[in-house]
Scaffold this active site. Sequence first.
Site, PDB file in Angstrom:
ATOM      1  N   TYR A   4       2.077  11.310  -8.387  1.00 15.72           N
ATOM      2  CA  TYR A   4       1.628  10.504  -9.530  1.00 15.72           C
ATOM      3  C   TYR A   4       0.823  11.324 -10.536  1.00 15.72           C
ATOM      4  O   TYR A   4      -0.306  10.985 -10.867  1.00 15.72           O
ATOM      5  CB  TYR A   4       0.797   9.306  -9.051  1.00 15.72           C
ATOM      6  CG  TYR A   4       1.630   8.307  -8.301  1.00 15.72           C
ATOM      7  CD1 TYR A   4       2.399   7.372  -8.985  1.00 15.72           C
ATOM      8  CD2 TYR A   4       1.690   8.312  -6.919  1.00 15.72           C
ATOM      9  CE1 TYR A   4       3.195   6.471  -8.311  1.00 15.72           C
ATOM     10  CE2 TYR A   4       2.490   7.419  -6.228  1.00 15.72           C
ATOM     11  CZ  TYR A   4       3.237   6.496  -6.937  1.00 15.72           C
ATOM     12  OH  TYR A   4       4.027   5.607  -6.263  1.00 15.72           O
ATOM     13  N   TYR A  25       2.184  -2.958  -1.481  1.00 16.15           N
ATOM     14  CA  TYR A  25       2.745  -1.632  -1.691  1.00 16.15           C
ATOM     15  C   TYR A  25       3.607  -1.279  -0.484  1.00 16.15           C
ATOM     16  O   TYR A  25       3.129  -1.293   0.653  1.00 16.15           O
ATOM     17  CB  TYR A  25       1.662  -0.557  -1.872  1.00 16.15           C
ATOM     18  CG  TYR A  25       2.268   0.817  -1.981  1.00 16.15           C
ATOM     19  CD1 TYR A  25       2.810   1.252  -3.187  1.00 16.15           C
ATOM     20  CD2 TYR A  25       2.364   1.655  -0.881  1.00 16.15           C
ATOM     21  CE1 TYR A  25       3.433   2.496  -3.282  1.00 16.15           C
ATOM     22  CE2 TYR A  25       2.980   2.901  -0.967  1.00 16.15           C
ATOM     23  CZ  TYR A  25       3.513   3.307  -2.170  1.00 16.15           C
ATOM     24  OH  TYR A  25       4.130   4.534  -2.258  1.00 16.15           O
ATOM     25  N   ASP A  53       5.226  -4.373   7.602  1.00 11.90           N
ATOM     26  CA  ASP A  53       5.100  -2.962   7.252  1.00 11.90           C
ATOM     27  C   ASP A  53       3.745  -2.483   7.785  1.00 11.90           C
ATOM     28  O   ASP A  53       2.711  -2.673   7.169  1.00 11.90           O
ATOM     29  CB  ASP A  53       5.199  -2.820   5.731  1.00 11.90           C
ATOM     30  CG  ASP A  53       4.980  -1.397   5.246  1.00 11.90           C
ATOM     31  OD1 ASP A  53       4.609  -0.531   6.070  1.00 11.90           O
ATOM     32  OD2 ASP A  53       5.169  -1.151   4.043  1.00 11.90           O
ATOM     33  N   LYS A  96       3.195   7.076   8.640  1.00 10.46           N
ATOM     34  CA  LYS A  96       1.879   7.694   8.447  1.00 10.46           C
ATOM     35  C   LYS A  96       1.258   8.261   9.728  1.00 10.46           C
ATOM     36  O   LYS A  96       1.612   9.362  10.123  1.00 10.46           O
ATOM     37  CB  LYS A  96       0.949   6.710   7.738  1.00 10.46           C
ATOM     38  CG  LYS A  96       1.315   6.542   6.273  1.00 10.46           C
ATOM     39  CD  LYS A  96       0.184   6.029   5.411  1.00 10.46           C
ATOM     40  CE  LYS A  96       0.455   6.239   3.936  1.00 10.46           C
ATOM     41  NZ  LYS A  96       1.138   5.117   3.264  1.00 10.46           N
TER      42      LYS A  96
END
Length: 421
Positions: free
Chosen positions: A11, A139, A240, A269
């Site tokens: 980003y 997200y 998620d 992760k």
Amino acid sequence: MIDHEHIWHPYSAMNSELPVYEVESANGVHITLKDGRELIDGMSSWWCMIHGYNHPKMNAAIEQQLKKMSHVMFGGLTHQPAIELTKQLLEITPAALQKIFYSDSGSVAVEVAMKMAIQYWHAKGQPEKQRFISLRSAYHGDTFAAMSVSDPDTGMHKLFKDAVAQQIFIKQPISRFNEACHKQDIDELEKTLKKHANEAAALILEPIVQGAGGMWFYSADYLKHAKRVCEKYNILLILDEIATGFGRTGKLFACEHADIAPDIMCIGKALTGGYLSLAATLTTNEVSNTIDHGDPGVFMHGPTFMANPLACTAALTSTKLLLASNWKENIKKIESQLKVGLEICNNFETVNEVRVLGAIGVVEMKQPVDMKSITEAFVNAGVWVRPFGKLVYLMPTFIVSQEELNKLITAVVNTLKQHIK
Ligand SMILES: *Cc1c(COP(=O)(O)O)cnc(C)c1O
């Protein structure tokens, strides 16, 4: 110079004035910069590095696997690291989840989950069930399908409006963690799922903690209702757990706060303890059997680096390390220290609210922070803390000592005190 001229960072703009620090090495909770400065890591390298860097047991296991094979294709072949990891994951994830699909990143695990849901309904003779219901502030990743179920405003929907699928969004739950679910949240779930029952393949949620979309902690009771309403209207539930899995919220998986199991679950992760990129999508016998019996009778996905042996070894070793540690107690201690330490930020005029859950401490500001000056202030204070937007947060490694965590907290408190804008 090469970095600034030629390498993109997450980003970021190529012509960015934001500093990028070169890391020489990392050990335990410390990141050592090229210029010799040592920073205490408050981010766990984006929530992954739960046992700290350069862990001797992790290193040894990976080295051993490296000598056998670093990679082998998964089409038509299998190996012990994948088999052992699968045994381990089946033991610790909700019992209903019996089938595992390995992929290389969280976003891909979400894509895979969404494809599973669509293929499931296709095989059931309801191919019109192709849309997804998600939450505001969600997200789920950066690839196209994952982007489509991420918050339309904070996500990238404006930019990619005509390129991403139009999904259905529910208001962010107002019911906080440790509260019962407010009626308006239940009504919103009921109303939306009922209305879209014929076209919705699944409801996708980050259980308990909405992460990169706003660091919001919501009611476990809300999750229970979500599960109930999904069953009522024949919509699959995808959880998620990519950010929440492996202890971060104080439970091994956040769905345990609500004592529910999803139809499909994504993990990533911290799965490999932050060592290598690996993710997985888990599902029930019902979903996999249905896909098998449908047309074309196979699940249509297969990444090149599927179940990479080094990554599976890292994941198995990391999970065993976690289970053998006093993780529950450690996270309780981290939680209470974060609560006590960050509390004072509530008094700052620039701060909207402090929230703490498990090993996650969030200070939500009233305005977005100035990244350049705040990053420099943190580095000068000897810590690595990377805020986004209005959110300044700590997600320390689970091995952080009381003293090190105190240094992280003090750096946040002092920086926010001085940092007016
Ligand atoms: C980070 C994250 C993802 C995406 O994972 P990547 O490995 O970055 O693709 C998806 N969902 C949640 C909840 C995440 O926190």
